[in-house]
Design an enzyme around this catalytic site. Sequence first.
Site, PDB file in Angstrom:
ATOM      1  N   GLY A   1       3.674   0.631   5.410  1.00  0.00           N
ATOM      2  CA  GLY A   1       4.790   1.320   6.051  1.00  0.00           C
ATOM      3  C   GLY A   1       4.599   1.547   7.535  1.00  0.00           C
TER       4      GLY A   1
ATOM      5  N   CYS B   1      -9.960   2.419   9.229  1.00  0.00           N
ATOM      6  CA  CYS B   1      -9.351   2.266   7.907  1.00  0.00           C
ATOM      7  C   CYS B   1      -8.420   1.056   7.873  1.00  0.00           C
ATOM      8  CB  CYS B   1      -8.595   3.536   7.531  1.00  0.00           C
ATOM      9  SG  CYS B   1      -7.862   3.491   5.878  1.00  0.00           S
TER      10      CYS B   1
ATOM     11  N   GLY C   1       0.842  -1.188   0.000  1.00  0.00           N
ATOM     12  CA  GLY C   1       0.000   0.000   0.000  1.00  0.00           C
ATOM     13  C   GLY C   1       0.877   1.238   0.000  1.00  0.00           C
TER      14      GLY C   1
ATOM     15  N   GLY D   1       2.439   7.439  -1.117  1.00  0.00           N
ATOM     16  CA  GLY D   1       3.237   8.541  -1.635  1.00  0.00           C
ATOM     17  C   GLY D   1       4.167   9.122  -0.596  1.00  0.00           C
TER      18      GLY D   1
ATOM     19  N   CYS E   1      -6.914  12.144   6.807  1.00  0.00           N
ATOM     20  CA  CYS E   1      -6.681  12.350   5.373  1.00  0.00           C
ATOM     21  C   CYS E   1      -7.872  12.933   4.633  1.00  0.00           C
ATOM     22  CB  CYS E   1      -6.237  11.042   4.719  1.00  0.00           C
ATOM     23  SG  CYS E   1      -7.519   9.756   4.672  1.00  0.00           S
TER      24      CYS E   1
ATOM     25  N   VAL F   1       7.270   8.578   2.595  1.00  0.00           N
ATOM     26  CA  VAL F   1       8.588   7.949   2.668  1.00  0.00           C
ATOM     27  C   VAL F   1       8.514   6.529   3.239  1.00  0.00           C
ATOM     28  CG1 VAL F   1       9.166   8.923   4.938  1.00  0.00           C
ATOM     29  CG2 VAL F   1      10.995   8.313   3.352  1.00  0.00           C
ATOM     30  N   ASP F   2       7.638   6.287   4.200  1.00  0.00           N
ATOM     31  CA  ASP F   2       7.588   4.980   4.860  1.00  0.00           C
ATOM     32  C   ASP F   2       7.152   3.865   3.910  1.00  0.00           C
ATOM     33  OD1 ASP F   2       8.401   6.066   7.300  1.00  0.00           O
ATOM     34  OD2 ASP F   2       6.355   6.552   7.889  1.00  0.00           O
TER      35      ASP F   2
END
Length: 364
Positions: A130, A106, A10, A13, A204, A15-16
């Site tokens: 991540g 989620c 998943g 976008g 989000c 860094v993790d």
Amino acid sequence: MKKNNRVVVGMSGGVDSSVSAYLLKEQGFDVIGVTMQIWQDKDEEAVRVEGGCCSLSAVNDARRVANKIGIKYYVMNFKDVFKEKVIDYFVDEYLRGRTPNPCIACNKYIKFEELLKRAWMIDAYYVATGHYAVKEYDEERGRYLLKKSVDTSKDQTYVLYNLTQTQLEHILFPLGKYKKDEVRELAKNLGLPVASKPDSQEICFVTDNDYGKFIRENAKEEIKPGEFRDTRGRFLGYHKGIIHYTIGQRKGLGISVGKPLYVVDIDAENNVVVLGYGDEVFGDELISYNNNFISIDKLEREMRVKAKIRYNAKEQDAVIRPLEDGKVFVKFDNPQRAITPGQSVVFYDGDIVVGGGTIERKVR
């Protein structure tokens, strides 16, 4: 499904998830990057350029990373199920006077249920994210365990307590043994375009951090003003709708009695927000429901644990005891501030996640 080395990562976008995809590819996995398109503003033409994990910039960043590390990449639509399982839940909980944690919903319903189903459809045995957490199989218990990340300051096990044994079998957490600084350094050394991208902080799908506005726009009922009352039932003034308040809140009440007042209870049925003084915000007993256990099959007897009642809280000594209907009674050694219905309480045994549940109510 026959075990294989294909994994769907998943990719938000950030860094993790980007480094997670790289690490798995280096370990020999057949990696497929997927960005979940989960939410869109009502104006479908107004694609957000910055912000949440399904914004245009997030998709572009994830695609650039996938190209950089040489993996397949897709965008998959999860909008309908996200609205049903996360958005509607988020709105309904506030309308009932509770304070939800949409990230937990989620993870439970979207990332580790729906995404896993999609992964299986393309013959991928695993899903990876991540998250900062560790998964291990305990031979003695015959169970998968969820354990805290090496980087305790970034540990995310609090939002993962709902995972089942079946889900854990098919989940990979590549960052569990890394510290955040190491992840950023690795991304920088690899030349990943998101190496310096800041972590997301807000929910989000609430673009301007205005929960009240979002709930009003998505609620199926009118948000009505009501009364403020004290803990003895005496009238103090009027509030602008229970969706604007949470347990422990002090700011924005607009009530002055000479001493600071805090929200100590929300009576949704009567549209009343109960205010009290600082000491009335504390409590040492609660009941949780919708409990899930990971390190044990179920709670059969009283157990001493460490427990915490919000993501950034410190763990506290407590005893948990099973009740009827799968509920759990939690007794803390010391009073806790702002035990909030709708939030989660998560139980730990050292680094191991025992389980957790949703706070139904404060007992006292």
